[in-house]
Enzyme design. Sequence first.
Site, short mmCIF file in Angstrom:
data_model
loop_
_atom_site.label_atom_id
_atom_site.label_comp_id
_atom_site.label_asym_id
_atom_site.label_seq_id
_atom_site.Cartn_x
_atom_site.Cartn_y
_atom_site.Cartn_z
N THR A 56 0.02 -0.98 6.59
CA THR A 56 0.30 -1.60 5.29
C THR A 56 0.67 -3.05 5.52
O THR A 56 1.25 -3.40 6.54
CB THR A 56 1.42 -0.87 4.53
OG1 THR A 56 1.85 -1.67 3.42
CG2 THR A 56 2.62 -0.58 5.41
N GLY A 57 0.34 -3.90 4.53
CA GLY A 57 0.61 -5.33 4.64
C GLY A 57 -0.59 -6.10 4.14
O GLY A 57 -1.43 -5.56 3.41
N GLY A 107 -3.98 -7.29 3.87
CA GLY A 107 -5.22 -6.76 4.41
C GLY A 107 -6.05 -7.80 5.15
O GLY A 107 -6.70 -7.49 6.16
N THR A 146 0.89 -1.16 0.00
CA THR A 146 0.00 0.00 0.00
C THR A 146 0.92 1.21 0.00
O THR A 146 2.09 1.08 0.35
CB THR A 146 -0.79 0.04 1.34
OG1 THR A 146 -1.22 -1.25 1.66
CG2 THR A 146 -1.95 0.99 1.31
N VAL A 169 -11.36 -6.81 -1.60
CA VAL A 169 -11.06 -5.53 -0.96
C VAL A 169 -10.22 -5.82 0.28
O VAL A 169 -10.55 -6.73 1.05
CB VAL A 169 -12.35 -4.78 -0.58
CG1 VAL A 169 -12.03 -3.52 0.20
CG2 VAL A 169 -13.14 -4.44 -1.84
#
Length: 303
Positions: free
Chosen positions: A235-236, A238, A185, A214
């Site tokens: 971030t990473g 999801g 991200t 998503v």
Amino acid sequence: MSNMQQAGAVVVHGGAGAPKENEDGCVLAARRALAQLEANGDALDAAIIAVTTLEDDGRFNAGSGSALGLDGETIEMDASIMDTRGRLGTVAAVRDVKNPVKLARAIADTPHVMLVAEGAQRLARSLGMPGGAPISEHQRAEHRQIMKELAGAVPAMPGIDNRLFDRFWNYKTPLQLPKSSACDTVGAVVRGPDGHFAVACSTGGSAPCLLGRVGDSPIIGSGFYAGSLGAIAATGIGEHIVRHLLARTVYGWIEHGMALDEALKRGVDLFPKEVAIGLIGVTRTEACAYDNQGMPYTKMTQR
Ligand code: GLY
């Protein structure tokens, strides 16, 4: 700067597990954010310009660098914005939009907080936002690498059961248990000189993934959160981040008096080492980043 004001601060990241050599992109993004803060003092405008810079860079998994679907042509992106002036907008699984973070900002001005897929794309068109850039050689190379890894027998993502990909795959390309790949991200958190906080995130999602997937980036409290004490971006992978409501969980520790650097470390340490995770945050006095597998990032403070 008067006594009523504090120094603005910006932290920008280019994705957990993304190459460190791309950190110059974060530096440029943070410089532009600081210049925006100088221009109008709006923390959200600064966070958005930072993320737009990374979306346009082409090396990060967001905007023009977004990961391709297994068909080699489908790109679905998520983005979000939030600030302490009450602005909140998110977009999910949107295609053919150059800067999803700007669309998230526009959604904050509608009666809604989240738009997805075709409806989101229609709003972008009606606002005159440009479509996505042509697929670059960098994106195609990343995709080729994934396709090569698909021939292997390594799990697609740590902790994710590949048999489910096999069973529910909705691309034309057959899936053969790929190795782990993109799930990064880009994000920015900003403290304005007036004490307001803002966060912005954008991602091309994970690769490989099912169409319509998503992640955490557009989910409030998971990939992002901003409140009166600060702003947090995650971030990473999801699918792991959402289970911990990571950004809001970290913010909660700050509410209880934990120092930001300690809260970020505690947040990252919730996950096993093989799950790439990164966090950035700003509070009234701190600006920090923490990750477990390397992450391009930078932090800058107004003089
Ligand atoms: N953190 C990006 C994603 O999982 O979509």
